[in-house]
Design a protein around this motif. Sequence first.
Motif, mmCIF file in Angstrom:
data_model
loop_
_atom_site.group_PDB
_atom_site.id
_atom_site.type_symbol
_atom_site.label_atom_id
_atom_site.label_comp_id
_atom_site.label_asym_id
_atom_site.label_seq_id
_atom_site.Cartn_x
_atom_site.Cartn_y
_atom_site.Cartn_z
ATOM 1 N N LYS A 152 7.194 43.938 53.668
ATOM 2 C CA LYS A 152 6.823 45.032 52.784
ATOM 3 C C LYS A 152 6.413 46.231 53.622
ATOM 4 N N SER A 153 7.034 47.382 53.379
ATOM 5 C CA SER A 153 6.711 48.582 54.141
ATOM 6 C C SER A 153 6.384 49.727 53.198
ATOM 7 N N PHE A 154 5.598 50.669 53.689
ATOM 8 C CA PHE A 154 5.209 51.830 52.893
ATOM 9 C C PHE A 154 6.109 52.997 53.271
ATOM 10 N N ARG A 155 6.690 53.659 52.278
ATOM 11 C CA ARG A 155 7.633 54.738 52.552
ATOM 12 C C ARG A 155 7.284 55.995 51.750
ATOM 13 N N SER A 156 7.604 57.137 52.333
ATOM 14 C CA SER A 156 7.659 58.399 51.598
ATOM 15 C C SER A 156 9.050 58.951 51.847
ATOM 16 N N GLU A 198 6.743 58.297 46.845
ATOM 17 C CA GLU A 198 5.971 57.384 47.692
ATOM 18 C C GLU A 198 6.063 56.003 47.064
ATOM 19 N N PHE A 199 6.286 54.965 47.874
ATOM 20 C CA PHE A 199 6.427 53.628 47.305
ATOM 21 C C PHE A 199 6.326 52.576 48.408
ATOM 22 N N HIS A 200 6.056 51.341 47.976
ATOM 23 C CA HIS A 200 6.158 50.187 48.858
ATOM 24 C C HIS A 200 7.547 49.597 48.661
ATOM 25 N N TYR A 201 8.179 49.206 49.767
ATOM 26 C CA TYR A 201 9.538 48.666 49.684
ATOM 27 C C TYR A 201 9.556 47.250 50.224
ATOM 28 N N VAL A 202 10.039 46.329 49.404
ATOM 29 C CA VAL A 202 10.084 44.921 49.766
ATOM 30 C C VAL A 202 11.508 44.570 50.164
ATOM 31 N N LYS A 259 7.914 49.040 44.732
ATOM 32 C CA LYS A 259 6.649 48.745 44.066
ATOM 33 C C LYS A 259 5.759 49.982 44.172
ATOM 34 N N ASP A 260 4.935 50.198 43.138
ATOM 35 C CA ASP A 260 3.949 51.283 43.142
ATOM 36 C C ASP A 260 4.601 52.638 43.392
#
Length: 315
Positions: free
Chosen positions: A171-175, A156-160, A209-210
Amino acid sequence: MNKTDRLLAILLELQQRKVMRAEDLASLFETSVRTIYRDIQALSEAGVPVIGAPGQGYSLMEGYFLPPIMFTAEEAVALLIGTDFVEQRFDAEYGERARASRKKIESILPDRVRADAARVRKTMRLLAPGSKAASGEEKDYVELVRRAILEERKLEFHYVKNMPDSKGNRKSFRSAAPYGLVFLQGSWTLVAWCDLRQGIRHFRLSRMKDLTILEERFELPPDFHLENYRPRDDRNLLVRILARHGIADRVKEAGNYYIETLEECEEGLLVSFRVRRPEEILHWVLGWGSDVVVLEPQSFRDRIRDEAEKMFKRY
């Protein structure tokens, strides 16, 4: 093949193939089964832990490795440079393993080969990109991704992502289910099944990120093999520029992932790119200033002119 060479060859075969029958070894080395029996006995008497299983064949005791005592200087240099690369580009755990491997390799080399290898290595240098992400956060993420791949657990991560057509970055949130890691153009890229896009996507670790490993498991598709994987090429737009003679060599040396052809001509160097969007090479082209001219497409020529006018107004 004399007996000494055959004994070494049998040992190498057992290391590579794990289990081999006497009949297969006899066929491979064009000798009799009885001779293979005697060879196996000779290896055992020499202290090599060969295990024989009735009906299965011979194998080496787990954990036994033949010391690589026959390296040439060139072979040793190749291995030692490989440990340098792992230490620079992999995570801390593998970096420590690389340092330990380097010490072991150097310790078993004959004095002459070790001296030759050291002399050659002094004439070579492996340069890693100097960015902070490559030396710090990206290395940490390599360790996390590597662990997730081995344990078959999702990430799981944020992708810039840089979006030239919009203001700033998106910035999007991905799994995602991690399938493999690829080192490309100086940075690590994750090949993964993206739950959001419902397909295989590529993610640069430097843009993450994260990053977190989830408890959720996944199964690698049986038909997916990273060594055979080739992403679909959707770069359908041709961009051509002309670089003046004075910077032609620098353009060649600088390179660019999207370059398709380089061609010398009277006016300078013709460079063709294959891209998805012209914006993917916008800043690279602008970086050469007035020393390059965009030939096509017209829309990209207009974009370069607009950017130049904006820069002019700032001054």
